[in-house]
Motif scaffolding. Structure first.
Motif, PDB file in Angstrom:
ATOM      1  N   VAL A  47      39.979  47.892  43.581  1.00 49.51           N
ATOM      2  CA  VAL A  47      39.551  47.017  42.209  1.00 49.51           C
ATOM      3  C   VAL A  47      38.913  48.116  41.184  1.00 49.51           C
ATOM      4  O   VAL A  47      37.890  48.919  42.094  1.00 49.51           O
ATOM      5  CB  VAL A  47      39.775  46.265  41.774  1.00 49.51           C
ATOM      6  N   VAL A  49      36.788  47.943  37.756  1.00 52.91           N
ATOM      7  CA  VAL A  49      36.349  46.989  36.472  1.00 52.91           C
ATOM      8  C   VAL A  49      35.728  47.961  35.460  1.00 52.91           C
ATOM      9  O   VAL A  49      34.917  48.682  36.291  1.00 52.91           O
ATOM     10  CB  VAL A  49      35.477  46.400  36.731  1.00 52.91           C
ATOM     11  N   ILE A  62      43.102  41.427  33.489  1.00 49.21           N
ATOM     12  CA  ILE A  62      43.632  41.595  34.977  1.00 49.21           C
ATOM     13  C   ILE A  62      45.132  42.667  34.064  1.00 49.21           C
ATOM     14  O   ILE A  62      46.365  42.249  33.941  1.00 49.21           O
ATOM     15  CB  ILE A  62      44.472  40.054  35.612  1.00 49.21           C
ATOM     16  N   LEU A 116      37.035  38.056  43.176  1.00 47.54           N
ATOM     17  CA  LEU A 116      35.608  38.935  42.255  1.00 47.54           C
ATOM     18  C   LEU A 116      35.044  37.562  41.382  1.00 47.54           C
ATOM     19  O   LEU A 116      35.449  37.182  40.741  1.00 47.54           O
ATOM     20  CB  LEU A 116      36.518  39.999  41.253  1.00 47.54           C
ATOM     21  N   VAL A 118      33.419  38.581  37.724  1.00 51.94           N
ATOM     22  CA  VAL A 118      33.283  39.677  36.387  1.00 51.94           C
ATOM     23  C   VAL A 118      32.786  39.304  35.240  1.00 51.94           C
ATOM     24  O   VAL A 118      32.844  37.530  35.691  1.00 51.94           O
ATOM     25  CB  VAL A 118      35.129  40.475  36.032  1.00 51.94           C
ATOM     26  N   SER A 122      35.462  42.581  30.401  1.00 49.34           N
ATOM     27  CA  SER A 122      36.086  43.512  31.482  1.00 49.34           C
ATOM     28  C   SER A 122      37.375  43.490  31.594  1.00 49.34           C
ATOM     29  O   SER A 122      38.480  42.215  31.647  1.00 49.34           O
ATOM     30  CB  SER A 122      35.871  42.801  33.190  1.00 49.34           C
ATOM     31  N   VAL A 124      39.839  44.455  34.989  1.00 49.71           N
ATOM     32  CA  VAL A 124      40.212  43.907  36.719  1.00 49.71           C
ATOM     33  C   VAL A 124      41.090  45.027  36.098  1.00 49.71           C
ATOM     34  O   VAL A 124      42.831  43.974  36.887  1.00 49.71           O
ATOM     35  CB  VAL A 124      39.845  43.282  36.528  1.00 49.71           C
TER      36      VAL A 124
END
Length: 219
Positions: A47, A49, A62, A116, A118, A122, A124
């Protein structure tokens, strides 16, 4: 590094007792995500971020950069829905959450799952689904009990841990301290997010595990 001491909360002197555990796991170096907002791009990482614009500090986006569709859910500690949503190849979607607050993000692709932890604000981007992300290792079936998720702190400093309770609403998802070279277990019969943070909370990471698994991290 000396052999890890394995404990179970709730019995014996000071509420602890020695309990056997299968320690034939592969120890990886743990990389905490800093609380200071910085972009994270790690070579060969499953991933990426990165930070969203400041006017989107209450959102988590996402992006599916894999070769197939994904199922995604985001926890709702700061509001919203934690239902599974499908994300087509190349597509993206956004979840609204409390500004700057932390949430669990879980992705599923066929039989593979990854978690994850987060902060809102953010993005991702998922490149592949790999349970061993950013240095935290899930040893499948190496836990103490098939109805528990075990967590081993193989580092030299105490940390705090919480485990979500989707599969056991009677459980606790409060933070618990886990001493150096010790383990603990949480009664969870299904899949859960395991989250770890450093003593002052300035660094956090997580993994997605199921009953019978051992989550290992090494500071």
């Amino acid at each position: 590094m000396p052999a890890a001491k394995i404990y179970k909360r709730g019995r014996g002197k000071n509420g602890l007792e020695v309990s056997p555990i299968n320690t034939s796991y592969r120890v990886l170096s743990l990389t905490f995500r800093p609380s200071k907002r910085v972009n994270m791009t790690v070579s060969d990482s499953p991933v990426t971020v990165s930070c969203l614009a400041s006017d989107r500090a209450n959102k988590i986006t996402i992006v599916n950069d894999t070769s197939a569709s994904l199922d995604v859910f985001v926890s709702k500690y700061s509001g919203g829905s934690d239902e599974w949503f499908s994300l087509a190849r190349g597509a993206s979607d956004t979840w609204q959450r409390g500004s700057g607050l932390w949430e669990a993000v879980v992705v599923r692709q066929d039989s593979k799952r990854m978690g994850l932890y987060v902060q809102s604000g953010s993005q991702v981007t998922v490149h592949c689904v790999n349970r061993d992300n950013k240095g935290i290792h899930v040893a499948q079936g190496n836990g103490k009990n098939e109805n528990h998720i075990s967590v081993l702190n193989y580092s030299s400093v105490p940390v705090q841990v919480y485990v979500t309770k989707y599969s056991n609403d009677r459980g606790s998802d409060e933070w618990f301290q886990l001493g150096t070279q010790t383990s603990d277990s949480w009664a969870r019969p299904g899949w859960e997010m395991v989250v770890v943070k450093s003593p002052l909370g300035e660094a956090r990471t997580g993994a997605y595990a199921r009953a019978g698994d051992l989550v290992v991290f090494n500071g």
